[in-house]
Motif scaffolding. Structure first.
Motif, short mmCIF file in Angstrom:
data_model
loop_
_atom_site.label_atom_id
_atom_site.label_comp_id
_atom_site.label_asym_id
_atom_site.label_seq_id
_atom_site.Cartn_x
_atom_site.Cartn_y
_atom_site.Cartn_z
N MET A 162 0.86 -1.17 0.00
CA MET A 162 0.00 0.00 0.00
C MET A 162 0.90 1.24 0.00
SD MET A 162 -3.11 0.95 2.56
CE MET A 162 -4.44 0.16 1.71
N ASN A 163 0.65 2.13 -0.94
CA ASN A 163 1.43 3.35 -1.00
C ASN A 163 0.58 4.55 -0.54
OD1 ASN A 163 -0.24 3.77 -3.16
ND2 ASN A 163 1.33 3.37 -4.70
N ALA A 164 1.18 5.71 -0.59
CA ALA A 164 0.53 6.91 -0.05
C ALA A 164 -0.71 7.30 -0.84
CB ALA A 164 1.51 8.07 -0.01
N SER A 165 -0.67 7.16 -2.16
CA SER A 165 -1.83 7.56 -2.96
C SER A 165 -3.01 6.63 -2.74
CB SER A 165 -1.46 7.63 -4.45
OG SER A 165 -1.00 6.38 -4.89
N THR A 166 -2.75 5.34 -2.59
CA THR A 166 -3.83 4.40 -2.31
C THR A 166 -4.45 4.70 -0.95
OG1 THR A 166 -2.64 2.71 -3.55
CG2 THR A 166 -4.43 1.95 -2.16
N LEU A 167 -3.63 5.03 0.01
CA LEU A 167 -4.12 5.38 1.34
C LEU A 167 -4.94 6.66 1.30
CD1 LEU A 167 -4.06 4.67 4.35
CD2 LEU A 167 -2.01 6.06 4.53
N MET A 168 -4.46 7.66 0.55
CA MET A 168 -5.18 8.93 0.45
C MET A 168 -6.55 8.72 -0.20
SD MET A 168 -4.37 12.34 -1.74
CE MET A 168 -4.82 11.47 -3.23
N TRP A 169 -6.60 7.99 -1.30
CA TRP A 169 -7.88 7.74 -1.97
C TRP A 169 -8.81 6.92 -1.08
CZ3 TRP A 169 -9.90 10.33 -5.71
CH2 TRP A 169 -9.09 11.00 -6.62
N GLY A 170 -8.26 6.00 -0.32
CA GLY A 170 -9.07 5.23 0.62
C GLY A 170 -9.71 6.10 1.68
N VAL A 171 -8.97 7.08 2.18
CA VAL A 171 -9.51 8.01 3.17
C VAL A 171 -10.59 8.89 2.55
CG1 VAL A 171 -8.92 10.01 4.60
CG2 VAL A 171 -7.47 7.99 4.64
N ILE A 172 -10.35 9.35 1.33
CA ILE A 172 -11.35 10.19 0.65
C ILE A 172 -12.64 9.42 0.43
CG2 ILE A 172 -11.88 11.35 -1.53
CD1 ILE A 172 -8.90 12.17 -1.61
N PHE A 173 -12.53 8.21 -0.12
CA PHE A 173 -13.73 7.42 -0.38
C PHE A 173 -14.40 6.99 0.92
CE2 PHE A 173 -11.73 6.29 -4.62
CZ PHE A 173 -12.51 7.19 -5.32
N GLY A 174 -13.64 6.72 1.96
CA GLY A 174 -14.22 6.39 3.24
C GLY A 174 -14.99 7.55 3.85
N SER A 175 -14.48 8.76 3.68
CA SER A 175 -15.18 9.94 4.19
C SER A 175 -16.49 10.18 3.44
CB SER A 175 -14.29 11.17 4.05
OG SER A 175 -13.10 11.00 4.75
N ILE A 176 -16.45 10.05 2.13
CA ILE A 176 -17.67 10.18 1.34
C ILE A 176 -18.65 9.07 1.72
CG2 ILE A 176 -18.61 10.10 -1.01
CD1 ILE A 176 -15.92 11.34 -1.93
N GLY A 177 -18.13 7.87 1.94
CA GLY A 177 -18.97 6.75 2.35
C GLY A 177 -19.65 6.99 3.69
N LEU A 178 -18.95 7.62 4.61
CA LEU A 178 -19.55 7.94 5.90
C LEU A 178 -20.71 8.92 5.71
CD1 LEU A 178 -19.51 7.68 8.98
CD2 LEU A 178 -17.93 9.62 9.01
N GLY A 179 -20.53 9.89 4.83
CA GLY A 179 -21.62 10.82 4.54
C GLY A 179 -22.83 10.13 3.93
N PHE A 180 -22.58 9.23 2.98
CA PHE A 180 -23.68 8.47 2.38
C PHE A 180 -24.37 7.59 3.42
CE2 PHE A 180 -21.96 8.66 -2.16
CZ PHE A 180 -22.96 9.51 -2.58
N PHE A 181 -23.58 6.99 4.30
CA PHE A 181 -24.14 6.11 5.32
C PHE A 181 -25.06 6.88 6.27
CE2 PHE A 181 -23.88 4.14 9.53
CZ PHE A 181 -24.40 2.89 9.24
#
Length: 67
Positions: A1-20
């Motif tokens: 896992m590199n930094a960009s994968t981690l960053m995109w995971g955090v972004i999508f997780g944050s959007i997912g929390l909003g949708f949830f």
């Protein structure tokens, strides 16, 4: 896992929390499931391009599917 994968995971997780939260308050099943998917899928996908494509698809699902 590199930094960009981690960053995109955090972004999508944050959007997912909003949708949830939205899906739970409005009793809407598609945003709720999309939010759960957005929070969970970055743990299983390591390819950056597939991660971004899957995230965009999951973000767009509540817009196109209205139940």
């Amino acid at each position: 896992m590199n930094a960009s994968t981690l960053m995109w995971g955090v972004i999508f997780g944050s959007i997912g929390l909003g949708f949830f939260v939205y899906g739970k308050k409005q009793n809407a099943i598609i945003p709720l499931l999309s939010g759960i998917g957005l929070m969970a899928f970055p743990y299983f996908i390591t390819n950056l391009y597939i991660l971004i494509l899957s995230g965009i698809i999951l973000i767009a699902l509540p817009y196109f599917i209205k139940l």
